[in-house]
Design a protein around this motif. Sequence first.
Motif, PDB file in Angstrom:
ATOM      1  N   MET A 329       0.803  -1.218   0.000  1.00  0.00           N
ATOM      2  CA  MET A 329       0.000   0.000   0.000  1.00  0.00           C
ATOM      3  C   MET A 329       0.838   1.271   0.000  1.00  0.00           C
ATOM      4  N   GLY A 330       2.172   1.103  -0.006  1.00  0.00           N
ATOM      5  CA  GLY A 330       3.032   2.261  -0.212  1.00  0.00           C
ATOM      6  C   GLY A 330       3.188   3.179   0.971  1.00  0.00           C
ATOM      7  N   PHE A 331       3.562   2.622   2.133  1.00  0.00           N
ATOM      8  CA  PHE A 331       3.924   3.462   3.277  1.00  0.00           C
ATOM      9  C   PHE A 331       5.089   2.797   3.996  1.00  0.00           C
ATOM     10  N   PRO A 332       5.838   3.557   4.821  1.00  0.00           N
ATOM     11  CA  PRO A 332       7.020   2.989   5.495  1.00  0.00           C
ATOM     12  C   PRO A 332       6.638   1.875   6.458  1.00  0.00           C
ATOM     13  N   VAL A 333       7.552   0.947   6.653  1.00  0.00           N
ATOM     14  CA  VAL A 333       7.340  -0.140   7.602  1.00  0.00           C
ATOM     15  C   VAL A 333       7.278   0.455   9.016  1.00  0.00           C
ATOM     16  N   PRO A 334       6.264   0.110   9.828  1.00  0.00           N
ATOM     17  CA  PRO A 334       6.180   0.645  11.203  1.00  0.00           C
ATOM     18  C   PRO A 334       7.474   0.451  11.983  1.00  0.00           C
ATOM     19  N   ARG A 335       7.828   1.400  12.816  1.00  0.00           N
ATOM     20  CA  ARG A 335       9.148   1.476  13.425  1.00  0.00           C
ATOM     21  C   ARG A 335       9.472   0.315  14.354  1.00  0.00           C
ATOM     22  N   ASN A 336       8.458  -0.258  15.012  1.00  0.00           N
ATOM     23  CA  ASN A 336       8.713  -1.328  15.979  1.00  0.00           C
ATOM     24  C   ASN A 336       8.476  -2.720  15.410  1.00  0.00           C
ATOM     25  N   ASN A 337       8.367  -2.779  14.113  1.00  0.00           N
ATOM     26  CA  ASN A 337       8.042  -4.025  13.445  1.00  0.00           C
ATOM     27  C   ASN A 337       9.168  -5.062  13.536  1.00  0.00           C
ATOM     28  N   LEU A 338       8.767  -6.320  13.747  1.00  0.00           N
ATOM     29  CA  LEU A 338       9.683  -7.463  13.665  1.00  0.00           C
ATOM     30  C   LEU A 338       9.232  -8.458  12.588  1.00  0.00           C
ATOM     31  N   GLY A 339       8.262  -8.045  11.774  1.00  0.00           N
ATOM     32  CA  GLY A 339       7.765  -8.907  10.717  1.00  0.00           C
ATOM     33  C   GLY A 339       8.627  -8.834   9.468  1.00  0.00           C
ATOM     34  N   VAL A 340       8.422  -9.807   8.600  1.00  0.00           N
ATOM     35  CA  VAL A 340       9.171  -9.907   7.340  1.00  0.00           C
ATOM     36  C   VAL A 340       8.181  -9.862   6.183  1.00  0.00           C
ATOM     37  N   PHE A 341       8.489  -9.065   5.180  1.00  0.00           N
ATOM     38  CA  PHE A 341       7.646  -8.977   3.992  1.00  0.00           C
ATOM     39  C   PHE A 341       7.446 -10.375   3.410  1.00  0.00           C
ATOM     40  N   ILE A 342       6.182 -10.734   3.120  1.00  0.00           N
ATOM     41  CA  ILE A 342       5.876 -12.076   2.631  1.00  0.00           C
ATOM     42  C   ILE A 342       6.387 -12.220   1.206  1.00  0.00           C
ATOM     43  N   GLU A 343       7.199 -13.229   0.989  1.00  0.00           N
ATOM     44  CA  GLU A 343       7.923 -13.375  -0.279  1.00  0.00           C
ATOM     45  C   GLU A 343       6.982 -13.499  -1.474  1.00  0.00           C
ATOM     46  N   ASP A 344       5.829 -14.133  -1.305  1.00  0.00           N
ATOM     47  CA  ASP A 344       4.904 -14.351  -2.433  1.00  0.00           C
ATOM     48  C   ASP A 344       4.535 -13.053  -3.129  1.00  0.00           C
ATOM     49  N   PHE A 345       4.472 -11.940  -2.383  1.00  0.00           N
ATOM     50  CA  PHE A 345       3.999 -10.683  -2.956  1.00  0.00           C
ATOM     51  C   PHE A 345       5.117  -9.888  -3.629  1.00  0.00           C
ATOM     52  N   LEU A 346       6.350 -10.336  -3.541  1.00  0.00           N
ATOM     53  CA  LEU A 346       7.435  -9.646  -4.235  1.00  0.00           C
ATOM     54  C   LEU A 346       7.209  -9.628  -5.737  1.00  0.00           C
ATOM     55  N   TYR A 347       6.498 -10.638  -6.221  1.00  0.00           N
ATOM     56  CA  TYR A 347       6.375 -10.792  -7.671  1.00  0.00           C
ATOM     57  C   TYR A 347       5.309  -9.889  -8.264  1.00  0.00           C
ATOM     58  N   TRP A 349       6.046  -6.878  -8.342  1.00  0.00           N
ATOM     59  CA  TRP A 349       6.983  -5.943  -8.966  1.00  0.00           C
ATOM     60  C   TRP A 349       7.889  -6.713  -9.927  1.00  0.00           C
ATOM     61  N   ASP A 350       7.858  -6.316 -11.182  1.00  0.00           N
ATOM     62  CA  ASP A 350       8.640  -7.009 -12.197  1.00  0.00           C
ATOM     63  C   ASP A 350      10.120  -6.663 -12.102  1.00  0.00           C
ATOM     64  N   ASP A 351      10.405  -5.453 -11.655  1.00  0.00           N
ATOM     65  CA  ASP A 351      11.797  -4.997 -11.559  1.00  0.00           C
ATOM     66  C   ASP A 351      12.454  -5.578 -10.309  1.00  0.00           C
ATOM     67  N   GLY A 352      13.563  -6.297 -10.473  1.00  0.00           N
ATOM     68  CA  GLY A 352      14.279  -6.871  -9.338  1.00  0.00           C
ATOM     69  C   GLY A 352      14.780  -5.815  -8.378  1.00  0.00           C
ATOM     70  N   ILE A 353      15.068  -4.592  -8.869  1.00  0.00           N
ATOM     71  CA  ILE A 353      15.537  -3.515  -7.999  1.00  0.00           C
ATOM     72  C   ILE A 353      14.442  -3.104  -7.013  1.00  0.00           C
ATOM     73  N   ASP A 354      13.200  -3.091  -7.473  1.00  0.00           N
ATOM     74  CA  ASP A 354      12.087  -2.770  -6.578  1.00  0.00           C
ATOM     75  C   ASP A 354      11.978  -3.811  -5.463  1.00  0.00           C
ATOM     76  N   ARG A 355      12.140  -5.053  -5.817  1.00  0.00           N
ATOM     77  CA  ARG A 355      12.054  -6.117  -4.811  1.00  0.00           C
ATOM     78  C   ARG A 355      13.146  -5.960  -3.763  1.00  0.00           C
ATOM     79  N   ILE A 356      14.365  -5.661  -4.235  1.00  0.00           N
ATOM     80  CA  ILE A 356      15.470  -5.488  -3.296  1.00  0.00           C
ATOM     81  C   ILE A 356      15.209  -4.296  -2.382  1.00  0.00           C
ATOM     82  N   GLN A 357      14.700  -3.211  -2.957  1.00  0.00           N
ATOM     83  CA  GLN A 357      14.452  -2.023  -2.134  1.00  0.00           C
ATOM     84  C   GLN A 357      13.415  -2.303  -1.051  1.00  0.00           C
ATOM     85  N   LEU A 358      12.336  -3.012  -1.390  1.00  0.00           N
ATOM     86  CA  LEU A 358      11.319  -3.344  -0.396  1.00  0.00           C
ATOM     87  C   LEU A 358      11.927  -4.118   0.771  1.00  0.00           C
TER      88      LEU A 358
END
Length: 923
Positions: A329-347, A349-358
């Motif tokens: 949804m395009g906002f910064p990760v909450p500051r106290n977060n210990l979660g990991v972005f779910i890998e399934d949703f990386l795809y 973004w077609d650009d590998g650079i976008d995936r790395i940045q996330l």
Amino acid sequence: MARQTLLLAVANLLIPIAILVFATGFFPYKPFMTGLATYENPGWENIFKWKKQPEPKFDKLVFMVVDALRSDFVYGEDSGMKFVQSLIRDGSAIPFTAHATSPTITMPRVKAMTTGSIPSFLDVILNFAESDTSSTLATQDTWLAQLKAKEGGKLVMYGDDTWLKLFPDFFTRADGTSSFFVSDFTEVDNNVTRHVSSELLNSDWNAMILHYLGLDHIGHKAGPRSPNMIPKQIEMDGMVEQIYSAIENEDHLENTLFVLCGDHGMNDGGNHGGSAPGETSPALVFISPKIKKITEAIAKESPTKPKGEFEYYKKIEQSDIAPTLAGLMGFPVPRNNLGVFIEDFLYFWDDGIDRIQLLLRNAKQIKTIVEATYPSLGFSDEVKELDCDKSLSSGERLACKWQNVVQSMSTVATLHPQTRVNFLFSFLRDAQDTMSSTASNYDVSRLFLGTFLAFLSFGLTFLTLPKLRRISSAAIAYTLTLSLYGILMFASSYVEEEHNFWYWATSGWFFYLFISESRKQWFPKFIFHPAIMLLLLHRIIRRWNQTGQKYAGAPDIVHSVVIRGPHSIILWFLVGATYTDIMFRLSRHVARSVSTFEHGNTRDNVDLESTDINGIMGKMAILPLTVTAFLFKLAFTARDAPELTQGFNDGLLYGLGTLSLVSVAQMVFAGICLIGSWQIYAENRRSKARKRGAGSGDLAVALFDLLALFLITQTKAENIPLFLYFRCQLFFLTHIDLSPTAIALTTILLAQTSFFALGNSNAISSISLSNSYNGISGYSLPAVALLLFASNWAGPIFFSSAGVLLLGSHGREQRFVNKEELDARDWIAEEREHLMKQATKESEGRERRKGATDVWRGHIALLTLGVSAGLVAVMAACMVLREHLFIWTVFSPKFLFAGAWGTFFHLGVSIAWGSALWAAGKL
């Protein structure tokens, strides 16, 4: 004596203080960083030509929480959620099993999902405080705060008012519902559904939270196999279909992400709060037509079978929701977060650079928390040489993995983007595991102080005990029991299976009583020896319900014999026998009180021919009350667990179904209060008329029998027969000559044994809410708390009160308990003789009263000694083992239970109610 009383009072006052001091050191709020996160430069610009940020894929969110939505309720073959399963099959939904860490109750789970952090265990207590505002997330960074901070950000919420407590003044529109009124399955959800259609037509919000409670309430009342469960799943499935159809058809919802999830699951009893697989495995489904882009090549079968216990599809951490929503949804990760972005949703973004940045933004956010935890270790963004081949601590291992990330990012040579992604995921997941399991920031000084205060209570109580000229066998057994219990508290497996200790200790004590009594006199028939009968009853009671962790689902009497088969005849025969026994006992009390007023407030001149009439009057007065109580329990069971009422006449069940359970329960409680008030008034008049120094004990027994009726009203139908066995145990105990020390030990053993025999354990999930709203039409914290305690501690309350009667009958030939069994003529003769003796022995009466006070004080001292010794052991174990792997799943819940035993049970029942019952016995 005044000095002993003062010391005992101080010792009991120290118990709640010790618990409170220890709790504030053991359950402190974890520190968190305030303020909202902002996008920062991810670094390594010389290698990557970063965009400002990866393009968000959604601009609206519907977050639908179905309380206690266990994974199999959605994914299993018996699920009623067929539409959700169809979305999974056609690729419009991605399913997961979310791992909800203990404690598995709503407030900490909502905190985990919205902040991505691991909540404090103290939220277990705050979760039950309906008016609590100290646990607010108003100043913490959450995805709600981030969405609200976006331009035009508006939030709406309908359902569980926990969200309103956590996020005050966050919502433009909201309608909260109390999550604790578990008697309601329908209105609590209709109150949410009635807002959905209109809100789906509104375009002014960017997040809508819906929190349905009905499914959780069904679980608490009747368990996951309730006949109400599938219809509720179908209802929730219909809401998913309605929302998904709107997303497909409404233009303003075109870029809406729909998340369906449970905050936690439930165990086989329908409860939650612990760490059993069913409790920690809620469903999590991300739904949107746009999701087909990343699921085209992945065909998912639905329904399906679990890979492990309640583990369907891919298993992720519940905290992973927060960073995943941030990326989508395009906002910064909450500051106290210990979660990991779910890998399934990386795809997406077609650009590998976008995936790395996330992932890099996610990793750098978690790195700030890691750095604060391990400040002496270097987590620099510059390449360093680290010795990563040696044996590493948790912090050193993370430092090495971060260096792998740094080196991959600093490499000018072209690397495949997936290689960098793999390094980032390796660091993220290890950091998540390490930081999630990191011990709380204990205040060790408070832990020591709380333990010391409990030990001081133990020492002061010990000083009040009379000096023994010789050590009795009961004192040895008492000391041995407390010592073994203290030792066992340092082993997690013994804490989980604590019931076995009390079962065996009680068996050993009864066997000793058999040996001891046999030396005094040999009963003609061995099998009918009171201690042997106690052992036989104890064997039945301990096998009635399987509890603990290891054998929780093993066969037991109630499930294998009593309620097995289509008609449950055995169950209701035993339930009826229990109510009948109480009816006859109460009718005798009413008959006596009636005769008191008929014959000048004394019984010296009772016309024996009138006793039958009084008995009939007693039965006529009590019969409506006990029948109403029985019908309430039958109607309650027919509505919540109809499988237990098969075989009853359909017309009867239909008629019962039309009754208002709240009104009927109120009638039962009012009847108990009315009879109790009458008994107090009648016995008080009789006592004044006799002008004697020692009471007959009639009032104490009457109040005890009324208490028993109240307790079985607060007990599940399948456990009511246990109270008949408890009554039989009490009967046989009155035929054994027990010293005051032996009575205190027996009270402790049977209180603990009955607690576990009713199906309880040291897991929070064993707390049953099913009878906590009897007679209550709305949420009231004091009333619910009282009924909740009474329903879960019914057995201990029964035996604590029985201990008072046993103590009162000590030295008086058991007149408190079995006096009603005497022939009326003999009883009157006994009363006349007693009155004549009392009239000539006033001074002897004063001595008797003084002696009775000493006996009661000694009894309280022994009970206090047991409670304080147990608290010392539990607190010491929690303090010494605070780094233990099971500190939050085993030892922390045990401390909470120890606190409840020490405050509500010991101070409220053993002392306050026990003293009132003791005083009633002196009238």
